[in-house]
Write an enzyme that holds these catalytic residues in place. Structure first.
Site, PDB file in Angstrom:
ATOM      1  N   ASP A  68       0.956  -1.261  -0.120  1.00 17.83           N
ATOM      2  CA  ASP A  68       0.162   0.103  -0.089  1.00 17.83           C
ATOM      3  C   ASP A  68       0.723   1.111   0.082  1.00 17.83           C
ATOM      4  OD1 ASP A  68      -2.017  -1.916   0.305  1.00 17.83           O
ATOM      5  OD2 ASP A  68      -1.926  -1.574   2.787  1.00 17.83           O
ATOM      6  N   GLU A 121      -6.061  -5.491  12.527  1.00 18.56           N
ATOM      7  CA  GLU A 121      -7.040  -4.866  12.191  1.00 18.56           C
ATOM      8  C   GLU A 121      -8.436  -5.971  12.814  1.00 18.56           C
ATOM      9  OE1 GLU A 121      -6.132  -2.225   8.232  1.00 18.56           O
ATOM     10  OE2 GLU A 121      -6.157  -4.175   7.914  1.00 18.56           O
ATOM     11  N   ASP A 181       0.896   8.336   7.939  1.00 20.93           N
ATOM     12  CA  ASP A 181       1.139   6.843   8.251  1.00 20.93           C
ATOM     13  C   ASP A 181       2.513   6.829   8.979  1.00 20.93           C
ATOM     14  OD1 ASP A 181      -1.253   5.319   7.357  1.00 20.93           O
ATOM     15  OD2 ASP A 181      -0.542   5.510   5.318  1.00 20.93           O
ATOM     16  N   ASP A 196      -1.991  -0.903  13.811  1.00 18.38           N
ATOM     17  CA  ASP A 196      -2.362  -0.071  12.448  1.00 18.38           C
ATOM     18  C   ASP A 196      -2.245   1.311  12.855  1.00 18.38           C
ATOM     19  OD1 ASP A 196      -3.135   1.061  10.247  1.00 18.38           O
ATOM     20  OD2 ASP A 196      -4.841  -0.141  10.007  1.00 18.38           O
ATOM     21  N   LEU A 222      -2.352   4.090  11.254  1.00 17.01           N
ATOM     22  CA  LEU A 222      -3.472   5.076  10.636  1.00 17.01           C
ATOM     23  C   LEU A 222      -4.259   4.181   9.918  1.00 17.01           C
ATOM     24  CD1 LEU A 222      -3.706   8.133  11.713  1.00 17.01           C
ATOM     25  CD2 LEU A 222      -2.767   8.710   9.672  1.00 17.01           C
ATOM     26  N   ASP A 223      -5.586   3.937  10.333  1.00 17.63           N
ATOM     27  CA  ASP A 223      -6.471   3.019   9.467  1.00 17.63           C
ATOM     28  C   ASP A 223      -7.325   4.014   8.793  1.00 17.63           C
ATOM     29  OD1 ASP A 223      -7.869   0.798   8.934  1.00 17.63           O
ATOM     30  OD2 ASP A 223      -9.541   1.945   9.986  1.00 17.63           O
ATOM     31  N   GLU A 233       1.634  -2.260  11.069  1.00 16.70           N
ATOM     32  CA  GLU A 233       1.194  -2.345   9.458  1.00 16.70           C
ATOM     33  C   GLU A 233       2.538  -1.751   8.563  1.00 16.70           C
ATOM     34  OE1 GLU A 233      -2.041  -0.152   8.112  1.00 16.70           O
ATOM     35  OE2 GLU A 233      -1.888  -0.694   6.233  1.00 16.70           O
ATOM     36  N   GLU A 234       2.991  -0.700   9.126  1.00 15.73           N
ATOM     37  CA  GLU A 234       4.115   0.201   8.330  1.00 15.73           C
ATOM     38  C   GLU A 234       5.403  -0.586   8.439  1.00 15.73           C
ATOM     39  OE1 GLU A 234       2.590   1.847   6.390  1.00 15.73           O
ATOM     40  OE2 GLU A 234       0.614   2.111   7.428  1.00 15.73           O
TER      41      GLU A 234
HETATM   42  P1  AHG Z   1      -5.278   1.315   5.804  1.00 16.12           P
HETATM   43  O1  AHG Z   1      -5.374   2.560   5.687  1.00 16.12           O
HETATM   44  O2  AHG Z   1      -4.617   0.956   7.233  1.00 16.12           O
HETATM   45  O3  AHG Z   1      -4.615   0.602   4.724  1.00 16.12           O
HETATM   46  O4  AHG Z   1      -6.713   0.502   6.010  1.00 16.12           O
HETATM   47  C1  AHG Z   1      -7.707   0.702   4.835  1.00 16.12           C
HETATM   48  C2  AHG Z   1      -8.546  -0.551   5.273  1.00 16.12           C
HETATM   49  C3  AHG Z   1      -9.886  -0.183   5.997  1.00 16.12           C
HETATM   50  O5  AHG Z   1      -9.629   0.695   6.896  1.00 16.12           O
HETATM   51  C4  AHG Z   1     -10.796  -0.059   5.158  1.00 16.12           C
HETATM   52  O6  AHG Z   1     -12.044  -0.458   5.688  1.00 16.12           O
HETATM   53  C5  AHG Z   1     -10.578  -0.515   3.831  1.00 16.12           C
HETATM   54  O7  AHG Z   1      -9.087  -0.726   3.989  1.00 16.12           O
HETATM   55  C6  AHG Z   1     -10.991   0.044   2.571  1.00 16.12           C
HETATM   56  O8  AHG Z   1     -10.790  -0.724   1.632  1.00 16.12           O
HETATM   57  P2  AHG Z   1     -11.468  -0.781   0.175  1.00 16.12           P
HETATM   58  O9  AHG Z   1     -11.238   0.709  -0.408  1.00 16.12           O
HETATM   59  O10 AHG Z   1     -10.832  -1.687  -0.810  1.00 16.12           O
HETATM   60  O11 AHG Z   1     -12.902  -0.797   0.320  1.00 16.12           O
HETATM   61 MN    MN Z   2      -6.001  -0.257   8.385  1.00 13.13          MN
HETATM   62 MN    MN Z   3      -3.016   1.735   8.051  1.00 14.54          MN
END
Ligand code: AHG
Ligand code: MN
Ligand code: MN
Length: 346
Positions: free
Chosen positions: A75, A286, A81, A127, A129-130, A104-105
């Site tokens: 990602d 998560e 983050d 995590d 920053l989610d 996560e990072e």
């Molecule tokens: P993060 O920002 O920590 O990578 O998490 C994002 C996660 C979660 O929080 C969210 O519900 C989901 O990814 C969204 O994914 P989509 O854009 O595929 O729906």
């Molecule tokens: Mn997340």
């Molecule tokens: Mn995150």
């Protein structure tokens, strides 16, 4: 491990800060050495620092993607983050109350050097920053954490196996939601309590005692843009939600969606897609912490094979899982769709 004693009474007639609440609750634990108390306080401090930065994100050069950075899951890393990750590690490092962290990072676990002669018995996963893709558009993000007692001897360094425990072994878990207000929600296995940050005094204050998730809700939460990539049982269930006139709410930050569900009831699902055949969300930092909180509030959390999330045996740090989580009656309802339509052996 919890003592079968009654919980220390928490005053109801005045403001109770997070620190006071944690200290009063400490007496309920067998391992009441203050380590867990210290850890939760460290996380509370980190949350305030991250909150300050999230709040002024548009004012300073801290939004957007970090230079050339991607995390171990591939990602794109946002600057916040990286910032949130550093602050959490820094706060945990200063007190030395945990011996290692996983994030996560970061690809691998990071050992935390002992402070003085202190031997720490805990590891922390998070995590930082989610929902970080929401930062640049001013939508809520969160921090998720899970705390475990280490398996290995406190005389040596922690190992990755200390982190690969089932969610049932969590000693504490929680999240911070940087939303219209900033709220820290956590459980140590004795119910769920929430603390809202009062910016005028800089303290998290007890605002939601013993949270209980409604048995049912009127909202479902899923990235419906992937509808055609979902398996038949999920598509049938989504059709059913639409037939029942359930409203669709999906923020793109799991913490925010789960927080709404804790308060209003509802269901969140992230099933397998073609891009993420095993689901997208990460089991250890998560799914497990949020499953622990939701179960403690009376809800349910399972994967697409109907296995309880908290019982899944993790094999690696950044393992992904499918998830169905929320109000118990709604999870049961979805389960019936999986039993009826799934092509996979359950
Ligand atoms: P993060 O920002 O920590 O990578 O998490 C994002 C996660 C979660 O929080 C969210 O519900 C989901 O990814 C969204 O994914 P989509 O854009 O595929 O729906
Ligand atoms: Mn997340
Ligand atoms: Mn995150």
């Amino acid at each position: 491990m919890k003592k079968p004693t009654t919980t220390t009474p928490i005053p109801t007639n005045r403001i109770v800060t997070l620190d006071e609440f944690i200290i009063r609750s400490e007496k309920d634990f067998d391992y009441a050495t203050g380590e867990l108390t210290g850890l939760l306080r460290d996380i509370g401090v980190a949350a305030k620092i991250v909150n300050r930065e999230v709040n002024k994100a548009g004012l300073v050069n801290i939004t957007g993607a970090a230079d050339g950075a991607a995390n171990t899951s591939g990602d794109t890393q946002q600057k916040l983050d990286v910032y949130a990750n550093e602050k959490l590690i820094e706060c945990l490092q200063n007190s030395g109350e945990c011996c290692a962290i996983a994030s996560e990072e970061n690809d691998d676990i990071q050992l935390i050097p002992p402070v003085g002669s202190k031997k720490s018995h805990y590891v922390v996963m998070f995590d930082p920053l989610d929902g970080s893709s929401n930062i640049d558009v001013n939508v809520s993000v969160g921090t998720i954490f899970a705390i475990y007692r280490r398996h290995s001897s406190a005389d040596g360094p922690a190992t990755v196996d200390d982190f690969l425990q089932t969610g049932l072994k969590q000693v504490a878990a929680g999240y911070v939601l940087y939303g219209t207000s900033t709220i820290l929600v956590y459980t140590t296995g004795r119910g769920v309590n929430a603390f809202t940050l009062d910016p005028s005094i800089g303290e998290f204050c007890l605002s939601h005692r013993n949270m209980r998730i409604p048995n049912n809700g009127k909202f479902y939460s899923v990235n419906q843009g992937y509808y055609s990539k979902f398996d038949l049982e999920m598509r049938r269930y989504i059709d059913h939600c639409s037939d029942q006139n359930y409203g669709l709410r999906y923020i793109g930050s799991m913490v925010s969606d789960i927080h709404r569900i804790l308060i209003q009831g509802g269901i969140f699902l992230y099933p397998s897609t073609r891009k993420y055949p095993k689901g997208k969300l990460r089991l250890l930092y998560e799914c497990n912490p949020l499953a622990f909180i939701v179960e403690q509030a009376g809800g349910k959390a399972i994967n697409s094979q109907l296995r309880r999330i908290l019982e899944l045996e993790p094999k690696e740090l950044h393992q992904r899982s499918t998830i169905v989580i929320g109000s118990p009656d709604m999870v049961d309802e979805l389960q019936a769709f999986i039993e009826r339509y799934s092509a996979l052996p359950l």
